[in-house]
Write a protein that holds these residues in place. Structure first.
Motif, mmCIF file in Angstrom:
data_model
loop_
_atom_site.group_PDB
_atom_site.id
_atom_site.type_symbol
_atom_site.label_atom_id
_atom_site.label_comp_id
_atom_site.label_asym_id
_atom_site.label_seq_id
_atom_site.Cartn_x
_atom_site.Cartn_y
_atom_site.Cartn_z
ATOM 1 N N ALA A 60 0.834 -1.209 0.000
ATOM 2 C CA ALA A 60 0.000 0.000 0.000
ATOM 3 C C ALA A 60 0.867 1.257 0.000
ATOM 4 O O ALA A 60 0.577 2.230 -0.713
ATOM 5 N N LYS A 61 1.930 1.257 0.799
ATOM 6 C CA LYS A 61 2.826 2.417 0.839
ATOM 7 C C LYS A 61 3.558 2.598 -0.482
ATOM 8 O O LYS A 61 3.748 3.724 -0.945
ATOM 9 N N GLU A 62 3.955 1.490 -1.085
ATOM 10 C CA GLU A 62 4.675 1.583 -2.359
ATOM 11 C C GLU A 62 3.760 2.085 -3.478
ATOM 12 O O GLU A 62 4.183 2.871 -4.330
ATOM 13 N N LYS A 63 2.506 1.644 -3.471
ATOM 14 C CA LYS A 63 1.555 2.140 -4.475
ATOM 15 C C LYS A 63 1.339 3.645 -4.311
ATOM 16 O O LYS A 63 1.296 4.384 -5.307
ATOM 17 N N LEU A 64 1.212 4.078 -3.067
ATOM 18 C CA LEU A 64 1.071 5.513 -2.821
ATOM 19 C C LEU A 64 2.333 6.249 -3.259
ATOM 20 O O LEU A 64 2.260 7.359 -3.803
ATOM 21 N N ALA A 126 -2.491 9.667 3.065
ATOM 22 C CA ALA A 126 -1.545 8.793 3.758
ATOM 23 C C ALA A 126 -1.887 8.671 5.234
ATOM 24 O O ALA A 126 -1.829 7.589 5.815
ATOM 25 N N ARG A 127 -2.281 9.790 5.835
ATOM 26 C CA ARG A 127 -2.555 9.800 7.269
ATOM 27 C C ARG A 127 -3.904 9.160 7.594
ATOM 28 O O ARG A 127 -3.999 8.288 8.454
ATOM 29 N N PHE A 128 -4.956 9.608 6.911
ATOM 30 C CA PHE A 128 -6.316 9.236 7.338
ATOM 31 C C PHE A 128 -6.943 8.108 6.515
ATOM 32 O O PHE A 128 -8.083 7.738 6.771
ATOM 33 N N ASN A 129 -6.188 7.586 5.572
ATOM 34 C CA ASN A 129 -6.659 6.404 4.856
ATOM 35 C C ASN A 129 -5.677 5.257 5.054
ATOM 36 O O ASN A 129 -5.989 4.261 5.697
ATOM 37 N N LEU A 130 -4.468 5.419 4.536
ATOM 38 C CA LEU A 130 -3.500 4.325 4.574
ATOM 39 C C LEU A 130 -3.116 3.968 6.021
ATOM 40 O O LEU A 130 -3.252 2.813 6.449
ATOM 41 N N PHE A 134 -4.370 0.538 8.601
ATOM 42 C CA PHE A 134 -3.513 -0.468 9.241
ATOM 43 C C PHE A 134 -3.338 -0.219 10.736
ATOM 44 O O PHE A 134 -2.463 -0.801 11.373
ATOM 45 N N GLY A 135 -4.174 0.657 11.282
ATOM 46 C CA GLY A 135 -4.235 0.839 12.721
ATOM 47 C C GLY A 135 -3.157 1.721 13.324
ATOM 48 O O GLY A 135 -2.976 1.721 14.548
ATOM 49 N N PHE A 136 -2.445 2.492 12.502
ATOM 50 C CA PHE A 136 -1.362 3.315 13.029
ATOM 51 C C PHE A 136 -1.784 4.749 13.343
ATOM 52 O O PHE A 136 -1.230 5.383 14.228
ATOM 53 N N ASN A 137 -2.743 5.269 12.615
ATOM 54 C CA ASN A 137 -3.105 6.675 12.823
ATOM 55 C C ASN A 137 -3.856 6.880 14.136
ATOM 56 O O ASN A 137 -4.861 6.238 14.398
ATOM 57 N N LYS A 138 -3.353 7.778 14.944
ATOM 58 C CA LYS A 138 -4.013 8.157 16.202
ATOM 59 C C LYS A 138 -4.380 9.640 16.196
ATOM 60 O O LYS A 138 -4.948 10.148 17.161
ATOM 61 N N SER A 139 -4.030 10.302 15.110
ATOM 62 C CA SER A 139 -4.257 11.745 15.023
ATOM 63 C C SER A 139 -5.708 12.039 14.672
ATOM 64 O O SER A 139 -6.443 11.175 14.183
ATOM 65 N N THR A 140 -6.099 13.276 14.915
ATOM 66 C CA THR A 140 -7.409 13.762 14.493
ATOM 67 C C THR A 140 -7.205 14.804 13.396
ATOM 68 O O THR A 140 -6.097 15.324 13.228
ATOM 69 N N ILE A 141 -8.262 15.101 12.669
ATOM 70 C CA ILE A 141 -8.150 16.119 11.622
ATOM 71 C C ILE A 141 -7.759 17.463 12.233
ATOM 72 O O ILE A 141 -6.945 18.202 11.669
ATOM 73 N N LYS A 142 -8.320 17.760 13.408
ATOM 74 C CA LYS A 142 -7.992 19.022 14.074
ATOM 75 C C LYS A 142 -6.502 19.087 14.405
ATOM 76 O O LYS A 142 -5.842 20.117 14.165
ATOM 77 N N LEU A 143 -5.956 17.999 14.951
ATOM 78 C CA LEU A 143 -4.535 17.974 15.296
ATOM 79 C C LEU A 143 -3.674 18.062 14.040
ATOM 80 O O LEU A 143 -2.643 18.761 14.022
ATOM 81 N N TRP A 144 -4.099 17.375 12.988
ATOM 82 C CA TRP A 144 -3.361 17.392 11.716
ATOM 83 C C TRP A 144 -3.309 18.809 11.149
ATOM 84 O O TRP A 144 -2.245 19.271 10.713
ATOM 85 N N ILE A 145 -4.430 19.499 11.165
ATOM 86 C CA ILE A 145 -4.473 20.881 10.664
ATOM 87 C C ILE A 145 -3.616 21.791 11.542
ATOM 88 O O ILE A 145 -2.870 22.645 11.044
#
Length: 416
Positions: A60-64, A126-130, A134-145
């Protein structure tokens, strides 16, 4: 000459894209081939389900990465050859202006910010889909912005300072401005190595002293017996953004710090954490920081020398639509920033090789002070928890990897 420059740049852009694509496809094929029948060695690191998940994550990372490569190349070609850069420069070219340095700097910074906007969609995916999948993202959209906005503020402050300083040196210090600029930038880099963990890093993450009394005692004892004077060991709340775990060494001199992710502390035993700390101390004891700083300084000096040559070659900016008779140093500086990566990209294997050498040395240091088993177990656990690619193609890892592969490190640790 202008035609030659255009042809050369086009060739380098397409050659870089072609090589990146080739390596990515080669690596994907290797991962797929190994995933069909994982060896016993692989299954000792991950169970079959986890290994399949790690291969899916890698693919998935390589395709991205493939999409990102073609997308970034298309944006670069559009920016370079559409006439947008000289058209935009006209808004900052004010005859007789008293704020020459400011206008030139504002042009470069504004252009960079506009171009960085194109990368936001892929970064979001990459952050909110990929990573989410796979269970790695713990961030929120607010924190990302919020992170984006903080990064923008820091980038503006540092970018304007550095670029204005370079333009000021160009306009005031004559033929050898680039030597003075190098000394100023090197001093700035050293100062930032001190200030980053003290000012910038806490703006994004909360750093707290390690509180676990037993673990803290063990780690401080290790630091003492290895000759690493540490006031404290910091824990970073990496878990608020990602499930990935890590540890790193930052700062220089008495300002040096070792930072452990909170996720790392949750995942590892005290023996393993002691080995990880010994590895990070190894980087300090083996002089890796000053060595990499010296290498960076050499690259900076060479880059500034090349920039000086380009500033004295009006056909360079003319090839991209600028009028050299009515242009300050801004266009050449911006083009240098956009294009220098086309040349340094091919040096990646050399830098990766040096970095891997340093990792082997730090692993040996950890083995000498904590034994081979704790470090081996720490590496195994890191690979499993981070869904690392256990079977990269040798050509791919040789070109890109700053760390040896897991099995290369385990073999070196156990070879005595």
């Amino acid at each position: 000459m202008e035609t030659f420059i255009i042809i050369l740049i086009l060739f380098l852009i397409l050659a870089k894209l072609a090589w990146e694509t080739f390596l990515t496809l080669l690596n994907m094929a290797e991962v797929r081939k190994r995933s069909a029948s994982p060896s016993q060695q692989i299954l000792e690191v991950m169970d079959r389900d986890t290994y399949q998940k790690s291969t899916q994550y890698t693919i998935a990372k390589e395709k991205l990465g493939l999409v990102s490569g073609f997308y970034d190349t298309a944006i670069l070609l559009l920016v370079l050859f559409s006439g947008a850069l000289p058209w935009f420069y006209a808004f900052f070219s004010i005859p007789g202006a008293d704020f020459y340095v400011l206008y030139e700097s504002a042009y470069i910074i504004t252009a960079i910010i506009i171009m960085s906007v194109f990368g936001i969609p892929l970064d979001y995916y990459a952050r909110f889909n990929l990573e989410e999948r796979f269970g790695f993202n713990k961030s929120t959209i607010k924190l990302w912005i919020t992170d984006k906005l903080k990064g923008l503020v820091i980038g503006l402050i540092l970018g304007i300072l550095i670029i204005s300083l370079i333009i000021l040196f160009i306009s005031r210090l004559g033929e050898y401005w680039w030597i003075w600029a190098f000394m100023a930038l090197f001093a700035f880099q050293v100062v930032m190595m001190i200030l980053y963990p003290m000012i910038i890093l806490p703006w994004f993450n909360k750093l707290t002293p390690l509180e676990d009394n037993e673990l803290k005692t063990r780690l401080m004892d290790l630091a003492q017996r290895t000759g690493f004077k540490a006031r404290s060991i910091q824990v970073m709340d990496g878990s608020k953004r990602s499930g990935h775990s890590n540890a790193f060494f930052t700062g220089i001199g008495r300002f040096r710090r070792i930072v452990l992710f909170d996720t790392l502390i949750e995942q590892m035993t005290h023996d393993e954490l002691e080995a990880v700390l010994a590895h990070e101390i190894g980087h300090y004891k083996k002089g890796h920081v000053p060595k990499m700083l010296a290498l960076s300084a050499g690259m900076s000096l060479a880059g500034l020398w090349v920039l000086n040559l380009l500033l004295n070659a009006p056909f360079f900016i003319q090839a991209f639509g600028f009028d050299p008779d009515h242009a300050g140093p801004g266009p050449a500086l911006l083009l240098f920033g956009l294009l220098s990566g086309l040349f340094t990209f091919w040096l990646s294997p050399l830098f990766s090789m040096l970095s891997r050498k340093h990792e082997y040395e730090s692993d040996r240091f950890a083995r000498e002070h904590t034994g081979s088993e704790p470090m081996s177990q720490a590496l195994l656990k890191l690979s499993e928890k981070n869904l690392s690619n256990l079977t990269p193609h040798p050509l791919y890892s040789g070109f890109y990897y700053s760390h040896p592969t897991l099995f290369e490190r385990i073999k070196a640790l156990q070879s005595g």
